[in-house]
Design a protein around this motif. Structure first.
Motif, PDB file in Angstrom:
ATOM      1  N   ALA A  47      17.803   6.195  -9.574  1.00  0.00           N
ATOM      2  CA  ALA A  47      17.079   6.110 -10.917  1.00  0.00           C
ATOM      3  C   ALA A  47      17.055   6.500 -12.734  1.00  0.00           C
ATOM      4  O   ALA A  47      16.851   6.204 -13.538  1.00  0.00           O
ATOM      5  CB  ALA A  47      16.147   5.424 -11.136  1.00  0.00           C
ATOM      6  N   LEU A  48      16.924   7.878 -11.418  1.00  0.00           N
ATOM      7  CA  LEU A  48      17.126   9.376 -12.917  1.00  0.00           C
ATOM      8  C   LEU A  48      18.253   9.334 -13.160  1.00  0.00           C
ATOM      9  O   LEU A  48      18.554   9.208 -14.888  1.00  0.00           O
ATOM     10  CB  LEU A  48      16.192  10.369 -12.164  1.00  0.00           C
ATOM     11  CG  LEU A  48      15.924  11.340 -13.447  1.00  0.00           C
ATOM     12  CD1 LEU A  48      14.846  11.368 -13.953  1.00  0.00           C
ATOM     13  CD2 LEU A  48      16.094  12.681 -12.983  1.00  0.00           C
ATOM     14  N   ALA A  49      19.308   8.562 -13.033  1.00  0.00           N
ATOM     15  CA  ALA A  49      20.734   9.404 -13.549  1.00  0.00           C
ATOM     16  C   ALA A  49      21.161   8.071 -14.383  1.00  0.00           C
ATOM     17  O   ALA A  49      22.091   8.120 -15.246  1.00  0.00           O
ATOM     18  CB  ALA A  49      22.132   9.779 -11.945  1.00  0.00           C
ATOM     19  N   ARG A  57      12.017   0.545 -13.988  1.00  0.00           N
ATOM     20  CA  ARG A  57      11.627  -0.563 -13.535  1.00  0.00           C
ATOM     21  C   ARG A  57      11.137   0.463 -11.570  1.00  0.00           C
ATOM     22  O   ARG A  57      10.470   0.104 -10.743  1.00  0.00           O
ATOM     23  CB  ARG A  57      13.002  -1.387 -13.293  1.00  0.00           C
ATOM     24  CG  ARG A  57      12.706  -2.519 -12.448  1.00  0.00           C
ATOM     25  CD  ARG A  57      13.971  -3.295 -12.514  1.00  0.00           C
ATOM     26  NE  ARG A  57      15.156  -3.501 -13.625  1.00  0.00           N
ATOM     27  CZ  ARG A  57      16.196  -3.108 -13.472  1.00  0.00           C
ATOM     28  NH1 ARG A  57      16.859  -2.996 -12.832  1.00  0.00           N
ATOM     29  NH2 ARG A  57      17.243  -3.157 -14.135  1.00  0.00           N
ATOM     30  N   ALA A  58      11.726   1.344 -11.625  1.00  0.00           N
ATOM     31  CA  ALA A  58      11.747   2.036 -10.449  1.00  0.00           C
ATOM     32  C   ALA A  58      10.695   3.064  -9.945  1.00  0.00           C
ATOM     33  O   ALA A  58      10.079   3.018  -9.219  1.00  0.00           O
ATOM     34  CB  ALA A  58      12.945   3.243 -10.082  1.00  0.00           C
ATOM     35  N   MET A  59       9.859   3.303 -11.769  1.00  0.00           N
ATOM     36  CA  MET A  59       8.857   4.114 -11.307  1.00  0.00           C
ATOM     37  C   MET A  59       7.516   2.708 -11.149  1.00  0.00           C
ATOM     38  O   MET A  59       6.302   3.034 -10.832  1.00  0.00           O
ATOM     39  CB  MET A  59       8.439   4.951 -12.862  1.00  0.00           C
ATOM     40  CG  MET A  59       9.016   6.046 -13.005  1.00  0.00           C
ATOM     41  SD  MET A  59       9.028   7.104 -11.365  1.00  0.00           S
ATOM     42  CE  MET A  59       7.414   8.041 -12.475  1.00  0.00           C
ATOM     43  N   ARG A  60       8.046   2.122 -11.587  1.00  0.00           N
ATOM     44  CA  ARG A  60       6.949   0.234 -11.644  1.00  0.00           C
ATOM     45  C   ARG A  60       6.726   0.433 -10.087  1.00  0.00           C
ATOM     46  O   ARG A  60       5.782   0.073  -9.709  1.00  0.00           O
ATOM     47  CB  ARG A  60       7.247  -0.954 -12.591  1.00  0.00           C
ATOM     48  CG  ARG A  60       6.177  -0.543 -13.913  1.00  0.00           C
ATOM     49  CD  ARG A  60       6.450  -2.012 -14.336  1.00  0.00           C
ATOM     50  NE  ARG A  60       7.854  -1.882 -14.037  1.00  0.00           N
ATOM     51  CZ  ARG A  60       9.054  -2.274 -15.697  1.00  0.00           C
ATOM     52  NH1 ARG A  60       8.852  -1.445 -16.106  1.00  0.00           N
ATOM     53  NH2 ARG A  60       9.734  -2.701 -15.018  1.00  0.00           N
ATOM     54  N   LEU A  61       8.237   0.597  -9.860  1.00  0.00           N
ATOM     55  CA  LEU A  61       8.018   0.070  -7.856  1.00  0.00           C
ATOM     56  C   LEU A  61       7.390   1.579  -7.180  1.00  0.00           C
ATOM     57  O   LEU A  61       6.536   0.993  -6.313  1.00  0.00           O
ATOM     58  CB  LEU A  61       9.426  -0.116  -7.157  1.00  0.00           C
ATOM     59  CG  LEU A  61       9.740  -0.897  -6.240  1.00  0.00           C
ATOM     60  CD1 LEU A  61       9.100  -2.640  -5.810  1.00  0.00           C
ATOM     61  CD2 LEU A  61      11.181  -0.454  -5.652  1.00  0.00           C
ATOM     62  N   LEU A  62       7.705   2.236  -7.440  1.00  0.00           N
ATOM     63  CA  LEU A  62       6.736   3.350  -6.744  1.00  0.00           C
ATOM     64  C   LEU A  62       5.513   3.396  -7.091  1.00  0.00           C
ATOM     65  O   LEU A  62       4.546   4.514  -5.967  1.00  0.00           O
ATOM     66  CB  LEU A  62       7.886   4.971  -7.015  1.00  0.00           C
ATOM     67  CG  LEU A  62       9.427   4.927  -6.364  1.00  0.00           C
ATOM     68  CD1 LEU A  62       9.704   6.385  -6.717  1.00  0.00           C
ATOM     69  CD2 LEU A  62       9.034   5.320  -5.024  1.00  0.00           C
ATOM     70  N   LEU A  63       4.988   2.884  -8.329  1.00  0.00           N
ATOM     71  CA  LEU A  63       3.682   3.099  -8.567  1.00  0.00           C
ATOM     72  C   LEU A  63       3.299   1.928  -8.246  1.00  0.00           C
ATOM     73  O   LEU A  63       2.060   1.883  -8.489  1.00  0.00           O
ATOM     74  CB  LEU A  63       3.309   3.872  -9.587  1.00  0.00           C
ATOM     75  CG  LEU A  63       4.027   5.161 -10.342  1.00  0.00           C
ATOM     76  CD1 LEU A  63       4.136   5.733 -11.696  1.00  0.00           C
ATOM     77  CD2 LEU A  63       3.200   6.198  -9.472  1.00  0.00           C
ATOM     78  N   SER A  64       4.174   0.614  -7.712  1.00  0.00           N
ATOM     79  CA  SER A  64       2.908  -0.171  -7.143  1.00  0.00           C
ATOM     80  C   SER A  64       1.852   0.164  -6.528  1.00  0.00           C
ATOM     81  O   SER A  64       2.226   1.228  -5.879  1.00  0.00           O
ATOM     82  CB  SER A  64       4.054  -1.425  -7.215  1.00  0.00           C
ATOM     83  OG  SER A  64       4.752  -0.811  -5.819  1.00  0.00           O
ATOM     84  N   PRO A  65       1.059  -0.808  -5.802  1.00  0.00           N
ATOM     85  CA  PRO A  65       0.039  -0.968  -4.943  1.00  0.00           C
ATOM     86  C   PRO A  65       0.861  -0.138  -3.128  1.00  0.00           C
ATOM     87  O   PRO A  65       0.562   0.611  -2.915  1.00  0.00           O
ATOM     88  CB  PRO A  65      -0.615  -1.872  -4.397  1.00  0.00           C
ATOM     89  CG  PRO A  65      -0.003  -2.671  -6.136  1.00  0.00           C
ATOM     90  CD  PRO A  65       0.894  -2.565  -6.362  1.00  0.00           C
ATOM     91  N   VAL A  66       1.606  -0.771  -2.735  1.00  0.00           N
ATOM     92  CA  VAL A  66       2.691  -0.651  -2.225  1.00  0.00           C
ATOM     93  C   VAL A  66       3.363   0.774  -1.911  1.00  0.00           C
ATOM     94  O   VAL A  66       3.522   1.895  -1.282  1.00  0.00           O
ATOM     95  CB  VAL A  66       3.825  -1.304  -1.497  1.00  0.00           C
ATOM     96  CG1 VAL A  66       4.203  -1.145  -0.164  1.00  0.00           C
ATOM     97  CG2 VAL A  66       2.849  -2.591  -0.718  1.00  0.00           C
ATOM     98  N   LYS A 128      -2.953  11.883 -15.741  1.00  0.00           N
ATOM     99  CA  LYS A 128      -2.820  10.636 -15.856  1.00  0.00           C
ATOM    100  C   LYS A 128      -1.011  10.868 -16.388  1.00  0.00           C
ATOM    101  O   LYS A 128      -0.491  10.199 -16.994  1.00  0.00           O
ATOM    102  CB  LYS A 128      -3.373  10.293 -17.351  1.00  0.00           C
ATOM    103  CG  LYS A 128      -4.457   9.419 -17.170  1.00  0.00           C
ATOM    104  CD  LYS A 128      -4.970   8.661 -18.597  1.00  0.00           C
ATOM    105  CE  LYS A 128      -6.352   7.532 -17.991  1.00  0.00           C
ATOM    106  NZ  LYS A 128      -7.447   9.358 -17.280  1.00  0.00           N
ATOM    107  N   ARG A 129      -0.467  11.364 -14.906  1.00  0.00           N
ATOM    108  CA  ARG A 129       0.583  11.299 -15.516  1.00  0.00           C
ATOM    109  C   ARG A 129       1.916  10.675 -15.066  1.00  0.00           C
ATOM    110  O   ARG A 129       2.843  10.567 -14.469  1.00  0.00           O
ATOM    111  CB  ARG A 129       1.760  12.691 -14.536  1.00  0.00           C
ATOM    112  CG  ARG A 129       0.809  14.329 -15.250  1.00  0.00           C
ATOM    113  CD  ARG A 129       1.020  15.389 -15.106  1.00  0.00           C
ATOM    114  NE  ARG A 129       0.696  16.682 -16.015  1.00  0.00           N
ATOM    115  CZ  ARG A 129      -0.051  17.613 -15.412  1.00  0.00           C
ATOM    116  NH1 ARG A 129       0.123  17.790 -13.965  1.00  0.00           N
ATOM    117  NH2 ARG A 129       0.388  18.297 -16.474  1.00  0.00           N
ATOM    118  N   LEU A 130       1.172   9.217 -14.688  1.00  0.00           N
ATOM    119  CA  LEU A 130       1.437   8.292 -13.801  1.00  0.00           C
ATOM    120  C   LEU A 130       1.684   7.503 -14.442  1.00  0.00           C
ATOM    121  O   LEU A 130       0.899   7.189 -15.374  1.00  0.00           O
ATOM    122  CB  LEU A 130       0.602   7.886 -12.705  1.00  0.00           C
ATOM    123  CG  LEU A 130       0.254   8.671 -11.449  1.00  0.00           C
ATOM    124  CD1 LEU A 130      -0.840   8.114 -10.454  1.00  0.00           C
ATOM    125  CD2 LEU A 130       1.391   9.473 -10.486  1.00  0.00           C
TER     126      LEU A 130
END
Lengths: 130, 126
Positions: A47-49, A57-66, A128-130
């Motif tokens: 995703a970074l590439a 979108r990837a960060m939102r997914l990784l930082l979702s509750p799950v 707050k780096r998230l």
């Protein structure tokens, strides 16, 4: 070829519980869990590439509750596997074999993993780096 | 002098003759991962934020990109070694075991390879 059932030596359930048993199986369990984190790491790198929206979108997914629960689990697993791995490496060079030493280092590995995990996530929240 | 029975030898029982090497590789990769993983974690923690631009700029430093590639490669290798032992320990059906071991090899090369390619893409991309 038929093989006659051979007598087996007494297995796990006849031994009195010791901290080492739990530490050992947790080492393996955290190893498996960390291996499952490898695709997540690759997903994040891919995703970074890619372009910024894909990464967002990837960060939102990784930082979702799950995602957060998984990330915290990976953080703890990482620190535990690291610290308990160091115990194994020390045994490999012949250090820390006394039963009191094994118990102490075992509890240290657990405490160290919990504290490190808490420290990392408190840092992340604080700034707050998230 | 061998202590193995002729029957055991004929049936192919006994050691797989590859244990020490596997064990040693596991330790070497473990030692390598101590600095690599800690470097990665602290680098991410020290970045001002984890936004697209910031992380890419960090990974475009030659040293960062190089260490990140080493990290992904050694991580995949160490994971492969560990997962292999687990399949060997718990899967006793011969066909299933070989399928499991084969899958582990493919998956680790796939995941590790994709990760390394992504890092190179960031490092050499504009």
């Amino acid at each position: 070829m038929s093989v006659r059932a051979r007598p087996l030596s007494p297995h796990l359930d006849i031994y009195r519980w010791g901290i080492g048993m739990t530490l050992s199986i947790v080492h393996r369990a955290t190893g498996v869990f960390l291996a499952l984190g490898l695709p997540a790491l690759t997903y994040w790198l891919v995703a970074l590439a890619s372009d910024a929206p894909t990464y967002a979108r990837a960060m939102r997914l990784l930082l979702s509750p799950v995602g957060l629960v998984l990330l915290m689990g990976w953080t703890f697993s990482f620190f535990y596997h690291l610290l308990n791995g160091v115990r194994h490496l020390l045994w490999d060079v012949g250090l820390g074999f006394e039963s009191s030493e094994r118990r102490t280092s075992g509890w240290l590995a657990i405490a160290g993993a919990l504290l490190s995990t808490a420290a990392v996530w408190m840092l992340l929240w604080q700034f707050k780096r998230l | 002098m061998s202590l193995r029975s002729p029957l055991g030898r004929a049936l192919g029982l006994g050691s797989a003759k590859a244990g020490t090497e596997h064990w040693w590789a596991q330790r070497v990769s473990a030692v390598a991962l101590i600095p690599l993983t800690l470097w990665f974690l602290f680098s991410l923690l020290l970045l001002p934020n984890l936004g697209h631009e910031t992380v890419r700029a960090w990974l475009q430093f030659p040293l960062s990109g190089f260490l990140a590639i080493l990290l992904v490669a050694v991580l995949a290798y160490h994971s492969y070694l560990g997962a292999t032992v687990i399949v060997e320990d718990y899967v006793h059906t011969e066909g299933l075991k070989i399928l499991g071991l084969l899958s582990l090899q493919f998956l680790h090369v796939l995941v590790g390879g994709a990760g390394i390619f992504a890092i190179l893409h960031v490092a050499f991309g504009s």
